[in-house]
Design an enzyme around this catalytic site. Sequence first.
Site, PDB file in Angstrom:
ATOM      1  N   SER A  40       0.905  -1.256  -0.036  1.00  0.00           N
ATOM      2  CA  SER A  40      -0.048  -0.055   0.114  1.00  0.00           C
ATOM      3  C   SER A  40       0.886   1.252   0.001  1.00  0.00           C
ATOM      4  O   SER A  40       2.150   1.260   0.407  1.00  0.00           O
ATOM      5  CB  SER A  40      -0.882   0.207   1.167  1.00  0.00           C
ATOM      6  OG  SER A  40      -1.725   1.330   1.322  1.00  0.00           O
ATOM      7  N   TYR A  71      -1.765  -0.348  10.239  1.00  0.00           N
ATOM      8  CA  TYR A  71      -1.593  -0.857   8.835  1.00  0.00           C
ATOM      9  C   TYR A  71      -0.632  -0.157   8.185  1.00  0.00           C
ATOM     10  O   TYR A  71      -0.125  -0.975   7.273  1.00  0.00           O
ATOM     11  CB  TYR A  71      -3.155  -0.330   8.375  1.00  0.00           C
ATOM     12  CG  TYR A  71      -3.183  -0.720   6.761  1.00  0.00           C
ATOM     13  CD1 TYR A  71      -3.579  -1.844   6.332  1.00  0.00           C
ATOM     14  CD2 TYR A  71      -3.160   0.356   5.888  1.00  0.00           C
ATOM     15  CE1 TYR A  71      -3.989  -2.162   5.216  1.00  0.00           C
ATOM     16  CE2 TYR A  71      -3.085   0.039   4.489  1.00  0.00           C
ATOM     17  CZ  TYR A  71      -3.610  -1.192   4.054  1.00  0.00           C
ATOM     18  OH  TYR A  71      -3.545  -1.261   2.730  1.00  0.00           O
TER      19      TYR A  71
END
Length: 261
Positions: free
Chosen positions: A145, A158
Site C-alpha cells: 500500500s 496498517y
Amino acid sequence: MQDLKSKAAIVTGSATGVGAATAKLLAAQGCNVVVNYTKSKAEAEETMEACRAEGVKSIAVQANVAEDDDCRKLVDACIGEFGRLDHLVNNAGTTKFVAHSDLDGLDADDFRWIYSVNVVGPYQMIKHAAPHMRKNGGSVTNVSSIAGVTGLGSCVAYAASKGALNTMTLSLARALGPEIRVNAICPGMIQGKWLREGMGEDRYDGFLQHQLKTNPLQKVSTPEDNARAILMFIQGSDLITGETLLVDGGYHLGFAPTVAR
C-alpha cells in the site's frame, strides 16, 4: 512477455476486489488459479467460475493466511490440483479504521492481528511456496500500500505493517534469487466496496472526489488497474526483482499544481 498457459498461481484474498480481478486476469492469460477466501465463499466461487470460463482450471480454497497450517494447505491444494506452482500473489490483508491521532484506538492485539495477516501471512505463504517455485522459476507479488511509503492510511498499525511488507519484499528478493523474483505493488486509494464500508459512505465519497481533483493524473485506481500492475511483474521482464511499484495516480507526489493548458 512470459507465456502463462498451463502455469499455476495462488492469489490470496481473491474472492473480491484486487484479488478477484487478478485471478480473472491471470486466467485470461491461460494460467490455472487457486482462489482463496476466509469468509466470502459465494464470492470466491463466483470468481472461480469466472476463471474457469476462460478455459483454465481453478479451485476455491478456504484458508486464513495468518495460520501457518492454512498457508501450507493452500500450497498443497495447488500442487495437488495442478502439479505445480509458478506464481504467488500475496493479496490478503486487513486493517482497522482508526484516526492516526487516536492513540487509544489501537492496542497490542490490534497490532498483532494486522501484522499476522499483512506481514506474517505473506511470509508463511512464501515459505511454503518457495520449494515448489524454485523448480521452474517463478514470482511473488506482494500487494502492499502507499500507506507503507507515506505513513498515511486507515490506521497507524496498517501503515506500519505495509512498511514492513515493503522491507520484507527487499529481503526476500535477495534471499530467493535467482530462481524466484519478489516484487510489490503499492496502491493508493482503490475504488470499491471494502474501502467504502470501512470509511463510511460520506467520507469515502469526499476522499474520492478530493483525490480525483488533486492527484497529478486525476485518477483513482480500480481493482483492475492494480491487477494489470501485478500482471506486469508476473509476465514482464525477468530482470525485475525487489521493486515496489506505486499505483496511486501520483498521490505520493503531492497536490497537482494548477497550470494553464
